[in-house]
Design an enzyme around this catalytic site. Structure first.
Site, PDB file in Angstrom:
ATOM      1  CG  ASP A  69      62.683  30.085  -3.605  1.00 48.62           C
ATOM      2  OD1 ASP A  69      62.233  30.207  -4.756  1.00 48.62           O
ATOM      3  OD2 ASP A  69      63.183  31.027  -2.957  1.00 48.62           O
TER       4      ASP A  69
ATOM      5  CD  GLU B 152      64.448  32.937  -7.307  1.00 49.23           C
ATOM      6  OE1 GLU B 152      64.065  33.786  -6.509  1.00 49.23           O
ATOM      7  OE2 GLU B 152      64.374  33.108  -8.558  1.00 49.23           O
TER       8      GLU B 152
END
Length: 788
Positions: A662, A705
């Protein structure tokens, strides 16, 4: 003597004495007396033989009798009836002898009064009553002992020899009294291997003899048939009149069934305890006040606390009928969800609740993940539907553009070719008008006009046969239609005559190159070595037919259009060859320039359409499984692939590793530079992932993301090394926006699954997500491996 009715027989021949006795006795109200008189010994003896007499008043001076002989005769008739003799004063010696002979007492006639008579009779008759009462008691006791079938009674002497054995003992042990009385109890009842029993019996016996009081114990004894019996026995000393122990009384009750029931209960309790201890569900007993009384190991694991820290504390959850879900905060702060059910029960004699709690944390997480996946799937389907509509619109636009481009290119390409013959045609027509009166010149002009017309016809035919998808590069990078097209036609025909006929027709067309094979074997070999645009295939060949050849072509997946040429009468074959993959068919008797050109053009067009459909399908598949922005696989494909890889890892027992990555503070990029820059960052991160991980690893965009990488057959240490390399690559990369530069960091969580573990894909995702959470919580820009 209260509440008694006494029958008195007075054997007395003196009326005065008889009247005094009657008067005295009849005055008494309690007890009451019934007096019978006999004035002779013979009549008295006769009445005594009839029975029912309680006491005899006997005068020793009766006619026809001799004092003590009189007493002997009366005693001989009834030894159990007390006799009080009546005698004169001065005959004390006679009275004493009477007592020695068996008389109960004596009275002097001259001193007889009511008090003396009543006291003497009471003293005489009470021993009789006592003997009768004792006899009745003994009879009752004996009947009771003999009739008891559930209690064994045994008398032994001090040495342990059996003196008495009742019916109950016979039924319990199986020995008849005649089999066991007189024998030593140890030799019969106690098993040879039960030393504990023998020691217990000896200790109890010593206690009884020493303390002269009873006690109880439970011992094991052996029945006649060899059965082992548990006997609860009360042992009491048997005392004589002087208080000396002369024997031992043992009263035993068979408790074998109870012992078996207790043993079965013990086994059941042990089994139940084991079930509770091993149960995967948490088991908790809560009293009516809500205080925890018992917890099993699964409950300790669920709550993250030891039993000693749970017992005695408030349970804290209400008892609601049916299945309820409760949220639990463990000692370490982690949260869990459990499904709780309860039933009312008893615990240590008091009303309580038995609760069962099943840990559904993973299931709830999976439900959330599935719901999220469903939303993503719906979104992907909607995006696919929108994309498909765009593709269809784009295809329509492209088709229109292609049509226009073809027309423009064909017009531009053919303008020059048509210009020269047209100019010659028009010039010669003008000359024919000028020289119409000169036949020789007119004929020359006619030849030139005919030649120009033929050239125009050839150009038109070339335009009709043009394949607009056959392009060539044009200066500037734009492809244009190749008007100088070459068509490689491969003819599979064993008949020379038929081949020459087709060859003659096709030779009239420019740009066609022919090649030939006579068998299926040669045709397959030639196809592997050369380029072919179309195949003309005879149905009947020396080593098979067109269906055999089409099956081979289908296996090779060449996509080359095939036109099957059938003989007369083979029209039924047409549907079979079309189903087998042929693009068109043509009967041999109908082969002509026009029909052959039409079939070739139809086959080439169908081939083009199939190729375009295949490309479109491939594009649609990529759109449904690929992320448009990064080119990585999307979340839906990731979930399907993870399920396959977990199943494969379990089947072949190898490790599988999952990395969850992440981007740190990605929202700042979108807020600072805008979403287009954020998209470029995500695209660049996708490129780095593909560069850093192996081709065998599956790299996906998990969402937003967040990225996920599946590493099959990989050790956790190797995955950590790759994760560190990717983290360093991202941290060291300079992202650019206009004149500015910025950098990014990434947090990575890694979890593994052994092939021997029975875990679901979502459990592996949860582990990797937990490791990622710890990496974020530990300061970001780091790699964390899941530790259970």
């Amino acid at each position: 003597m209260e509440d008694k009715h006494i029958k008195v027989l007075a054997i007395q021949d003196e009326p005065k004495m008889t009247a005094a006795i009657r008067r005295t006795l009849l005055r008494e109200k309690s007890p009451s007396f019934d007096i019978e008189l006999a004035d002779r010994l013979s009549s008295g003896l006769e009445r005594l033989s009839g029975g029912g007499i309680d006491i005899v008043l006997l005068d020793l001076m009766l006619p026809g009798s001799q004092r003590l002989d009189t007493l002997d005769r009366v005693l001989a008739h009834s030894t159990k009836v007390p006799v009080v003799v009546l005698t004169a004063l001065g005959e004390e010696a006679l009275a004493v002898k009477a007592l020695q002979r068996g008389a109960q007492d004596y009275l002097f006639k001259a001193q007889l009064d009511s008090n003396m008579l009543m006291r003497t009779m009471q003293c005489a008759i009470e021993p009789k009553w006592a003997d009768e009462a004792s006899h009745e008691t003994n009879l009752f006791l004996q009947n009771t002992l003999e009739s008891s079938s559930s209690i064994s009674i045994m008398f032994t002497d001090l040495e342990g020899n059996i003196l008495y054995w009742n019916k109950g003992a016979e039924e319990i042990f199986g020995y008849k009294a005649e089999e066991i009385v007189g024998r030593h109890k140890t030799n019969i009842l106690y098993p040879d291997d039960e030393e504990e029993t023998k020691r217990t019996v000896e200790e109890v016996r010593s206690f009884v003899l020493k303390n002269k009081q009873g006690t109880s114990c439970e011992i094991i004894e052996i029945a006649k048939d060899g059965r082992k019996l548990w006997i609860n026995v009360n042992i009491t000393p048997w005392l004589d009149q002087n208080g000396k122990v002369i024997g031992i009384l043992g009263i035993g009750q068979d408790t074998t069934e109870r012992k078996h029931a207790e043993e079965a209960l013990r086994v059941s309790e042990a089994r139940l305890k084991q079930i509770i201890e091993k149960n995967a569900d948490a088991i908790i007993v809560v009293d009516r006040d809500g205080i925890v009384q018992f917890v099993n190991p699964a409950a300790e694991s669920l709550f993250g606390r030891e039993a000693k820290n749970l017992q005695g504390e408030s349970f804290g959850f209400p008892m609601v009928a049916g299945a309820t879900e409760i949220d639990i905060v463990r000692k370490d702060g982690e949260r869990a969800t459990a499904e709780m059910r309860f039933v009312e029960t008893e615990w240590e004699g008091k009303s309580a609740f038995l609760t069962s709690l099943r840990d559904i944390t993973n299931r709830k997480q999976m439900e959330v993940s599935l719901e999220r996946a469903n939303q993503d799937l719906k979104q992907s389907m909607e995006e696919s539907r929108t994309a498909n509509q765009k593709i269809l619109q784009q295809q329509k636009s492209v088709i229109e553009e292609e049509r226009l481009k073809v027309l423009l290119q064909m017009a531009g390409a053919t303008a020059h070719e048509l210009n020269q013959p047209l100019m010659g045609l028009l010039g010669n027509i003008q000359l024919m008008r000028l020289n119409k009166d000169t036949p020789e010149k007119l004929a020359g002009h006619m030849d030139i006009v005919e030649e120009a017309g033929q050239r125009i016809t050839d150009i038109i035919r070339k335009i009709q046969d043009i394949r607009h998808y056959d392009t060539k590069p044009y200066p500037g990078g734009t492809p244009i239609i190749n008007l100088d097209q070459k068509l490689n036609i491969f003819i599979v025909e064993d008949s020379v005559e038929d081949f020459e006929r087709i060859e003659t027709i096709l030779n009239t067309h420019t740009g066609i190159t022919l090649s030939r094979a006579t068998t299926i074997k040669d045709a397959v070999q030639l196809l592997d070595n050369g380029h072919v645009d179309l195949i003309l295939l005879d149905h009947v060949l020396p080593d098979g037919n067109s269906l055999d050849f089409l099956r081979i072509m289908d296996e090779k997946v060449t996509g080359i259009p095939v036109v099957v040429i059938t003989a007369h009468g083979d029209e039924m074959v047409a549907s079979q060859v079309i189903q087998a993959g042929a693009h068109d068919y043509l009967p041999k008797e109908r082969v002509s320039d026009q029909s052959l050109s039409r079939s070739i053009n139809n086959a080439l067009e169908k081939g083009r359409l199939k190729r375009e459909i295949k490309l479109a399908m491939k594009k649609m598949v990529e759109m449904s499984t690929r992320d448009d922005l990064t080119g990585l696989y999307n979340r839906r494909y990731f979930m399907e692939a993870l399920e396959r890889e977990v199943a494969r890892a379990g089947r072949y027992e190898f490790e599988i590793v999952l990395c969850m990555a992440d981007l740190d503070h990605f929202k700042r990029i979108n807020d600072t530079y805008g979403h287009p820059v954020g998209d470029r960052v995500l695209s660049e991160i996708g490129r780095m992932l593909k560069k850093c991980f192996r081709q065998s690893d599956l790299v996906c965009r998990y969402g937003g993301e967040e990225f996920a990488v599946i590493l099959p057959n990989t050790r956790i240490e190797e995955a950590r090394t790759v994760g560190e390399r990717f983290r360093e690559m991202v941290a060291g990369y300079a992202f650019e926006y206009e004149e500015a530069q910025f950098q990014m960091t990434v947090s990575i969580g890694i979890a593994k699954l052994d092939g021997s573990e029975s875990k679901t894909p979502m459990e592996l995702v949860a582990k990797a997500d937990e490791a990622l959470y710890r990496a974020k919580g530990g300061g970001r820009n780091r790699v964390k491996v899941y530790r259970s």
